[in-house]
Write an enzyme that holds these catalytic residues in place. Structure first.
Site, PDB file in Angstrom:
ATOM      1  N   LYS A  46      41.981 -14.186  -0.519  1.00 60.06           N
ATOM      2  CA  LYS A  46      42.823 -14.568   0.615  1.00 60.06           C
ATOM      3  C   LYS A  46      43.597 -15.875   0.348  1.00 60.06           C
ATOM      4  O   LYS A  46      43.274 -16.618  -0.590  1.00 60.06           O
ATOM      5  CB  LYS A  46      41.937 -14.700   1.862  1.00 60.06           C
ATOM      6  CG  LYS A  46      41.277 -13.362   2.269  1.00 60.06           C
ATOM      7  CD  LYS A  46      40.564 -13.496   3.603  1.00 60.06           C
ATOM      8  CE  LYS A  46      39.937 -12.175   4.019  1.00 60.06           C
ATOM      9  NZ  LYS A  46      39.372 -12.240   5.379  1.00 60.06           N
ATOM     10  N   TYR A  55      44.929  -4.351   8.842  1.00 58.92           N
ATOM     11  CA  TYR A  55      43.835  -4.721   9.754  1.00 58.92           C
ATOM     12  C   TYR A  55      43.943  -4.019  11.104  1.00 58.92           C
ATOM     13  O   TYR A  55      43.392  -4.506  12.104  1.00 58.92           O
ATOM     14  CB  TYR A  55      43.810  -6.237   9.939  1.00 58.92           C
ATOM     15  CG  TYR A  55      43.186  -6.974   8.767  1.00 58.92           C
ATOM     16  CD1 TYR A  55      41.829  -6.816   8.459  1.00 58.92           C
ATOM     17  CD2 TYR A  55      43.922  -7.837   7.977  1.00 58.92           C
ATOM     18  CE1 TYR A  55      41.250  -7.494   7.400  1.00 58.92           C
ATOM     19  CE2 TYR A  55      43.349  -8.524   6.912  1.00 58.92           C
ATOM     20  CZ  TYR A  55      42.002  -8.343   6.630  1.00 58.92           C
ATOM     21  OH  TYR A  55      41.403  -9.014   5.579  1.00 58.92           O
ATOM     22  N   ASN A  79      37.973 -17.058   5.022  1.00 61.62           N
ATOM     23  CA  ASN A  79      36.708 -16.757   4.345  1.00 61.62           C
ATOM     24  C   ASN A  79      36.869 -16.237   2.919  1.00 61.62           C
ATOM     25  O   ASN A  79      36.073 -15.448   2.434  1.00 61.62           O
ATOM     26  CB  ASN A  79      35.839 -15.829   5.204  1.00 61.62           C
ATOM     27  CG  ASN A  79      36.466 -14.477   5.421  1.00 61.62           C
ATOM     28  OD1 ASN A  79      37.612 -14.258   5.058  1.00 61.62           O
ATOM     29  ND2 ASN A  79      35.715 -13.554   6.007  1.00 61.62           N
ATOM     30  N   HIS A  90      38.311 -10.631   1.137  1.00 64.41           N
ATOM     31  CA  HIS A  90      38.083  -9.450   1.970  1.00 64.41           C
ATOM     32  C   HIS A  90      37.259  -8.459   1.167  1.00 64.41           C
ATOM     33  O   HIS A  90      37.377  -8.397  -0.050  1.00 64.41           O
ATOM     34  CB  HIS A  90      39.422  -8.791   2.334  1.00 64.41           C
ATOM     35  CG  HIS A  90      39.259  -7.398   2.887  1.00 64.41           C
ATOM     36  ND1 HIS A  90      38.896  -7.175   4.199  1.00 64.41           N
ATOM     37  CD2 HIS A  90      39.348  -6.176   2.303  1.00 64.41           C
ATOM     38  CE1 HIS A  90      38.793  -5.865   4.391  1.00 64.41           C
ATOM     39  NE2 HIS A  90      39.063  -5.242   3.266  1.00 64.41           N
ATOM     40  N   GLU A 112      41.503   1.789   1.429  1.00 63.20           N
ATOM     41  CA  GLU A 112      42.105   0.461   1.239  1.00 63.20           C
ATOM     42  C   GLU A 112      42.674   0.302  -0.175  1.00 63.20           C
ATOM     43  O   GLU A 112      43.711  -0.342  -0.358  1.00 63.20           O
ATOM     44  CB  GLU A 112      41.073  -0.631   1.545  1.00 63.20           C
ATOM     45  CG  GLU A 112      40.770  -0.710   3.039  1.00 63.20           C
ATOM     46  CD  GLU A 112      39.756  -1.781   3.409  1.00 63.20           C
ATOM     47  OE1 GLU A 112      39.448  -1.916   4.586  1.00 63.20           O
ATOM     48  OE2 GLU A 112      39.269  -2.489   2.497  1.00 63.20           O
TER      49      GLU A 112
HETATM   50  P1  CMP Z   1      37.524  -9.360   6.333  1.00 63.38           P
HETATM   51  O1  CMP Z   1      36.427  -8.921   5.415  1.00 63.38           O
HETATM   52  O2  CMP Z   1      38.868  -9.561   5.730  1.00 63.38           O
HETATM   53  O3  CMP Z   1      37.651  -8.285   7.520  1.00 63.38           O
HETATM   54  C1  CMP Z   1      38.125  -8.617   8.797  1.00 63.38           C
HETATM   55  C2  CMP Z   1      38.372 -10.079   8.946  1.00 63.38           C
HETATM   56  O4  CMP Z   1      38.497 -10.550  10.270  1.00 63.38           O
HETATM   57  C3  CMP Z   1      37.179 -10.836   8.420  1.00 63.38           C
HETATM   58  O5  CMP Z   1      37.105 -10.719   7.028  1.00 63.38           O
HETATM   59  C4  CMP Z   1      37.436 -12.232   8.939  1.00 63.38           C
HETATM   60  O6  CMP Z   1      38.258 -13.002   8.107  1.00 63.38           O
HETATM   61  C5  CMP Z   1      38.182 -11.929  10.229  1.00 63.38           C
HETATM   62  N1  CMP Z   1      37.327 -12.296  11.372  1.00 63.38           N
HETATM   63  C6  CMP Z   1      36.220 -11.675  11.774  1.00 63.38           C
HETATM   64  N2  CMP Z   1      35.696 -12.306  12.851  1.00 63.38           N
HETATM   65  C7  CMP Z   1      36.518 -13.354  13.115  1.00 63.38           C
HETATM   66  C8  CMP Z   1      36.531 -14.366  14.092  1.00 63.38           C
HETATM   67  N3  CMP Z   1      35.576 -14.429  15.038  1.00 63.38           N
HETATM   68  N4  CMP Z   1      37.540 -15.267  14.071  1.00 63.38           N
HETATM   69  C9  CMP Z   1      38.518 -15.188  13.129  1.00 63.38           C
HETATM   70  N5  CMP Z   1      38.556 -14.224  12.164  1.00 63.38           N
HETATM   71  C10 CMP Z   1      37.561 -13.325  12.161  1.00 63.38           C
END
Ligand code: CMP
Length: 138
Positions: A10, A50, A113, A116, A127
């Site tokens: 990311k 998403y 984070n 993904h 995906e």
């Molecule tokens: P990812 O694995 O990319 O899949 C969905 C994404 O939504 C997840 O990682 C997080 O980055 C994001 N996400 C999930 N919960 C939250 C939250 N409470 N606030 C902001 N982003 C979130």
């Protein structure tokens, strides 16, 4: 065919220049890289990718973050790829991620984070197909 999963490194991790360390950890864990490229996601692409989270309160923030800078998209293959990759990256929230996981090492929050990962075998296939044509995979 071995199971597939999609990794996206990311914008936060690309900005910190830790994409090389993340890729090395993935390779050291036995994943085969079938395809990889840099991408600047458009709002439309990130929104579609998403789509399942469209009704969630964090959807807008997620799309905005994912379009805030370049990402690296990587198609991975391995036996049990989806579950093994999820173990390698750790929990969505880095505060809850296990020691040594990619998110524990490189993520700063639930939103930012670092990586993904696909959440099911079916989504892993879909995906990878979202970002790569079959003819682009090695
Ligand atoms: P990812 O694995 O990319 O899949 C969905 C994404 O939504 C997840 O990682 C997080 O980055 C994001 N996400 C999930 N919960 C939250 C939250 N409470 N606030 C902001 N982003 C979130």
């Amino acid at each position: 065919m071995a199971e597939r999963t999609l990794c996206i490194i990311k914008p936060d991790a690309v900005k910190k220049n830790v994409q090389g360390s993340i890729i090395q950890k993935i390779l050291d864990s036995g994943f085969k890289m079938k395809g990889m490229r840099m991408a600047q996601l458009s709002e439309r692409e990130a929104g579609l990718f998403y789509e399942i989270h469209r009704e969630r309160p964090f959807y807008k923030e997620l799309v905005s973050f994912m379009t805030s800078g370049p990402v690296v998209v990587i198609a991975l293959e391995k036996e049990n790829a989806v579950a093994d990759y999820r173990t390698l990256i750790g929990a969505t929230d880095p505060a809850e991620a296990a020691e040594g996981t990619i998110r524990k090492l490189f993520a700063s929050s639930k939103g930012e984070n670092a990586v993904h990962g696909s959440d099911s075998v079916e989504n892993g296939m879909n995906e990878v197909a979202f970002f790569f044509r079959e003819s682009e995979l090695a």
